[in-house]
Design a protein around this motif. Structure first.
Motif, PDB file in Angstrom:
ATOM      1  N   GLN A 286      11.529  15.115   9.576  1.00 58.58           N
ATOM      2  CA  GLN A 286      10.683  15.163   8.386  1.00 58.58           C
ATOM      3  C   GLN A 286       9.212  15.339   8.763  1.00 58.58           C
ATOM      4  O   GLN A 286       8.491  16.127   8.143  1.00 58.58           O
ATOM      5  CB  GLN A 286      10.873  13.899   7.550  1.00 58.58           C
ATOM      6  CG  GLN A 286      12.235  13.825   6.896  1.00 58.58           C
ATOM      7  CD  GLN A 286      12.502  12.486   6.236  1.00 58.58           C
ATOM      8  OE1 GLN A 286      11.861  11.480   6.531  1.00 58.58           O
ATOM      9  NE2 GLN A 286      13.471  12.466   5.336  1.00 58.58           N
ATOM     10  N   ALA A 287       8.768  14.621   9.798  1.00 59.63           N
ATOM     11  CA  ALA A 287       7.384  14.745  10.257  1.00 59.63           C
ATOM     12  C   ALA A 287       7.104  16.169  10.742  1.00 59.63           C
ATOM     13  O   ALA A 287       6.032  16.726  10.500  1.00 59.63           O
ATOM     14  CB  ALA A 287       7.100  13.733  11.359  1.00 59.63           C
ATOM     15  N   LEU A 288       8.075  16.761  11.417  1.00 59.86           N
ATOM     16  CA  LEU A 288       7.945  18.134  11.899  1.00 59.86           C
ATOM     17  C   LEU A 288       7.749  19.096  10.731  1.00 59.86           C
ATOM     18  O   LEU A 288       6.874  19.966  10.765  1.00 59.86           O
ATOM     19  CB  LEU A 288       9.176  18.523  12.720  1.00 59.86           C
ATOM     20  CG  LEU A 288       9.275  19.976  13.167  1.00 59.86           C
ATOM     21  CD1 LEU A 288       8.123  20.350  14.096  1.00 59.86           C
ATOM     22  CD2 LEU A 288      10.620  20.222  13.843  1.00 59.86           C
ATOM     23  N   HIS A 289       8.538  18.932   9.684  1.00 62.89           N
ATOM     24  CA  HIS A 289       8.418  19.792   8.504  1.00 62.89           C
ATOM     25  C   HIS A 289       7.053  19.630   7.845  1.00 62.89           C
ATOM     26  O   HIS A 289       6.440  20.615   7.416  1.00 62.89           O
ATOM     27  CB  HIS A 289       9.535  19.509   7.502  1.00 62.89           C
ATOM     28  CG  HIS A 289      10.855  20.082   7.909  1.00 62.89           C
ATOM     29  ND1 HIS A 289      11.178  21.406   7.750  1.00 62.89           N
ATOM     30  CD2 HIS A 289      11.938  19.507   8.496  1.00 62.89           C
ATOM     31  CE1 HIS A 289      12.390  21.629   8.205  1.00 62.89           C
ATOM     32  NE2 HIS A 289      12.874  20.485   8.670  1.00 62.89           N
TER      33      HIS A 289
ATOM     34  N   LYS B 157      17.928  24.995  17.137  1.00 69.36           N
ATOM     35  CA  LYS B 157      18.854  24.072  16.474  1.00 69.36           C
ATOM     36  C   LYS B 157      19.214  22.879  17.356  1.00 69.36           C
ATOM     37  O   LYS B 157      19.240  21.741  16.894  1.00 69.36           O
ATOM     38  CB  LYS B 157      20.121  24.818  16.051  1.00 69.36           C
ATOM     39  CG  LYS B 157      21.051  23.984  15.216  1.00 69.36           C
ATOM     40  CD  LYS B 157      22.227  24.796  14.716  1.00 69.36           C
ATOM     41  CE  LYS B 157      23.131  23.906  13.875  1.00 69.36           C
ATOM     42  NZ  LYS B 157      24.255  24.621  13.317  1.00 69.36           N
ATOM     43  N   GLU B 158      19.457  23.125  18.628  1.00 67.59           N
ATOM     44  CA  GLU B 158      19.853  22.053  19.547  1.00 67.59           C
ATOM     45  C   GLU B 158      18.732  21.018  19.702  1.00 67.59           C
ATOM     46  O   GLU B 158      18.972  19.812  19.594  1.00 67.59           O
ATOM     47  CB  GLU B 158      20.206  22.649  20.907  1.00 67.59           C
ATOM     48  CG  GLU B 158      20.762  21.644  21.895  1.00 67.59           C
ATOM     49  CD  GLU B 158      21.141  22.304  23.212  1.00 67.59           C
ATOM     50  OE1 GLU B 158      20.784  21.742  24.257  1.00 67.59           O
ATOM     51  OE2 GLU B 158      21.775  23.380  23.178  1.00 67.59           O
ATOM     52  N   ALA B 159      17.523  21.486  19.933  1.00 71.31           N
ATOM     53  CA  ALA B 159      16.386  20.567  20.094  1.00 71.31           C
ATOM     54  C   ALA B 159      16.078  19.851  18.780  1.00 71.31           C
ATOM     55  O   ALA B 159      15.777  18.655  18.773  1.00 71.31           O
ATOM     56  CB  ALA B 159      15.161  21.328  20.578  1.00 71.31           C
ATOM     57  N   TYR B 160      16.179  20.583  17.670  1.00 71.60           N
ATOM     58  CA  TYR B 160      15.899  20.002  16.355  1.00 71.60           C
ATOM     59  C   TYR B 160      16.864  18.874  16.039  1.00 71.60           C
ATOM     60  O   TYR B 160      16.472  17.822  15.533  1.00 71.60           O
ATOM     61  CB  TYR B 160      15.965  21.095  15.288  1.00 71.60           C
ATOM     62  CG  TYR B 160      15.689  20.599  13.888  1.00 71.60           C
ATOM     63  CD1 TYR B 160      14.396  20.374  13.454  1.00 71.60           C
ATOM     64  CD2 TYR B 160      16.743  20.355  12.994  1.00 71.60           C
ATOM     65  CE1 TYR B 160      14.134  19.927  12.172  1.00 71.60           C
ATOM     66  CE2 TYR B 160      16.490  19.912  11.712  1.00 71.60           C
ATOM     67  CZ  TYR B 160      15.189  19.692  11.303  1.00 71.60           C
ATOM     68  OH  TYR B 160      14.945  19.238  10.033  1.00 71.60           O
ATOM     69  N   GLU B 161      18.135  19.068  16.347  1.00 73.65           N
ATOM     70  CA  GLU B 161      19.143  18.051  16.045  1.00 73.65           C
ATOM     71  C   GLU B 161      19.011  16.809  16.913  1.00 73.65           C
ATOM     72  O   GLU B 161      19.525  15.741  16.560  1.00 73.65           O
ATOM     73  CB  GLU B 161      20.544  18.649  16.162  1.00 73.65           C
ATOM     74  CG  GLU B 161      20.842  19.617  15.022  1.00 73.65           C
ATOM     75  CD  GLU B 161      22.196  20.281  15.125  1.00 73.65           C
ATOM     76  OE1 GLU B 161      22.891  20.112  16.152  1.00 73.65           O
ATOM     77  OE2 GLU B 161      22.552  20.992  14.169  1.00 73.65           O
ATOM     78  N   LYS B 162      18.316  16.914  18.036  1.00 71.38           N
ATOM     79  CA  LYS B 162      18.068  15.743  18.885  1.00 71.38           C
ATOM     80  C   LYS B 162      16.990  14.832  18.301  1.00 71.38           C
ATOM     81  O   LYS B 162      16.874  13.673  18.697  1.00 71.38           O
ATOM     82  CB  LYS B 162      17.652  16.178  20.292  1.00 71.38           C
ATOM     83  CG  LYS B 162      18.783  16.771  21.097  1.00 71.38           C
ATOM     84  CD  LYS B 162      18.325  17.151  22.480  1.00 71.38           C
ATOM     85  CE  LYS B 162      19.473  17.776  23.272  1.00 71.38           C
ATOM     86  NZ  LYS B 162      19.034  18.207  24.605  1.00 71.38           N
ATOM     87  N   LEU B 163      16.226  15.363  17.370  1.00 73.01           N
ATOM     88  CA  LEU B 163      15.176  14.566  16.730  1.00 73.01           C
ATOM     89  C   LEU B 163      15.791  13.608  15.721  1.00 73.01           C
ATOM     90  O   LEU B 163      16.801  13.916  15.083  1.00 73.01           O
ATOM     91  CB  LEU B 163      14.175  15.476  16.003  1.00 73.01           C
ATOM     92  CG  LEU B 163      13.405  16.489  16.842  1.00 73.01           C
ATOM     93  CD1 LEU B 163      12.584  17.394  15.933  1.00 73.01           C
ATOM     94  CD2 LEU B 163      12.510  15.795  17.859  1.00 73.01           C
ATOM     95  N   SER B 164      15.171  12.448  15.562  1.00 73.96           N
ATOM     96  CA  SER B 164      15.618  11.518  14.522  1.00 73.96           C
ATOM     97  C   SER B 164      15.285  12.123  13.157  1.00 73.96           C
ATOM     98  O   SER B 164      14.503  13.072  13.056  1.00 73.96           O
ATOM     99  CB  SER B 164      14.910  10.174  14.672  1.00 73.96           C
ATOM    100  OG  SER B 164      13.531  10.295  14.329  1.00 73.96           O
ATOM    101  N   ARG B 165      15.859  11.596  12.131  1.00 74.94           N
ATOM    102  CA  ARG B 165      15.606  12.092  10.769  1.00 74.94           C
ATOM    103  C   ARG B 165      14.113  12.008  10.450  1.00 74.94           C
ATOM    104  O   ARG B 165      13.534  12.923   9.872  1.00 74.94           O
ATOM    105  CB  ARG B 165      16.433  11.282   9.753  1.00 74.94           C
ATOM    106  CG  ARG B 165      16.272  11.744   8.336  1.00 74.94           C
ATOM    107  CD  ARG B 165      17.022  13.051   8.136  1.00 74.94           C
ATOM    108  NE  ARG B 165      16.838  13.490   6.771  1.00 74.94           N
ATOM    109  CZ  ARG B 165      16.494  14.721   6.442  1.00 74.94           C
ATOM    110  NH1 ARG B 165      16.338  15.628   7.363  1.00 74.94           N
ATOM    111  NH2 ARG B 165      16.327  15.048   5.198  1.00 74.94           N
ATOM    112  N   ARG B 166      13.497  10.928  10.844  1.00 77.29           N
ATOM    113  CA  ARG B 166      12.067  10.733  10.598  1.00 77.29           C
ATOM    114  C   ARG B 166      11.240  11.778  11.368  1.00 77.29           C
ATOM    115  O   ARG B 166      10.275  12.326  10.847  1.00 77.29           O
ATOM    116  CB  ARG B 166      11.662   9.326  11.006  1.00 77.29           C
ATOM    117  CG  ARG B 166      10.256   8.973  10.659  1.00 77.29           C
ATOM    118  CD  ARG B 166       9.976   7.533  10.983  1.00 77.29           C
ATOM    119  NE  ARG B 166       8.619   7.215  10.599  1.00 77.29           N
ATOM    120  CZ  ARG B 166       8.134   6.026  10.566  1.00 77.29           C
ATOM    121  NH1 ARG B 166       8.883   5.001  10.900  1.00 77.29           N
ATOM    122  NH2 ARG B 166       6.892   5.814  10.230  1.00 77.29           N
ATOM    123  N   GLU B 167      11.607  12.056  12.602  1.00 80.87           N
ATOM    124  CA  GLU B 167      10.907  13.065  13.389  1.00 80.87           C
ATOM    125  C   GLU B 167      11.081  14.459  12.790  1.00 80.87           C
ATOM    126  O   GLU B 167      10.153  15.266  12.799  1.00 80.87           O
ATOM    127  CB  GLU B 167      11.410  13.056  14.842  1.00 80.87           C
ATOM    128  CG  GLU B 167      10.997  11.835  15.628  1.00 80.87           C
ATOM    129  CD  GLU B 167      11.703  11.735  16.970  1.00 80.87           C
ATOM    130  OE1 GLU B 167      11.049  11.258  17.927  1.00 80.87           O
ATOM    131  OE2 GLU B 167      12.891  12.119  17.067  1.00 80.87           O
TER     132      GLU B 167
END
Length: 129
Positions: free
Chosen positions: A109-112, A97-107
């Motif tokens: 979405q790209a991850l998903h 969760k911590e690392a995921y929340e550091k990603l931008s919204r676009r990042e």
């Protein structure tokens, strides 16, 4: 034969570009002699009419002939290698969760999208193994 983008579209339950994949596998798994004969007989149109009602479902993919399965398997491995990370790394990032929340919204979405693509590709590996 493959389309403008040169890629096949896979879904969770079936191949969405089934006609293109079916014809491509058929041709790539033919011997040179079979291909010449197929081409001379104008088999392209005749076969597509007979195969219109069949779908390349996951079940149908698992029943492909061995050369076609091997070709698909190797192609999927090459596609997975083209990604910068593997499925486990994507899953770990999604679960952190911590690392995921550091990603931008676009990042995020790209991850998903990448994670979903890799899951489908891994499913295909299992089907054609």
């Amino acid at each position: 034969m493959v389309g403008e983008e040169g890629a096949f579209v896979l879904g969770w339950d079936e191949v969405l570009t089934e006609e293109e994949l079916s014809v491509t596998l058929k041709v790539l798994c033919m011997s040179e002699e079979e291909f010449k004969e197929y081409k001379e007989q104008d088999g392209w149109e005749d076969d597509s009419e007979g195969e219109e009602n069949s779908t390349l479902s996951n079940e149908a993919l698992s029943r492909l002939k061995t050369p076609c399965k091997k070709l698909l398997y190797d192609s999927v491995l090459l596609t997975l290698e083209s990604y910068g990370s593997d499925l486990k790394a994507e899953q770990d990032l999604l679960n952190n969760k911590e690392a995921y929340e550091k990603l931008s919204r676009r990042e995020q979405q790209a991850l998903h999208v990448r994670y979903g693509q890799k899951r489908i590709l891994h499913q295909l590996l299992e089907l054609v193994r």
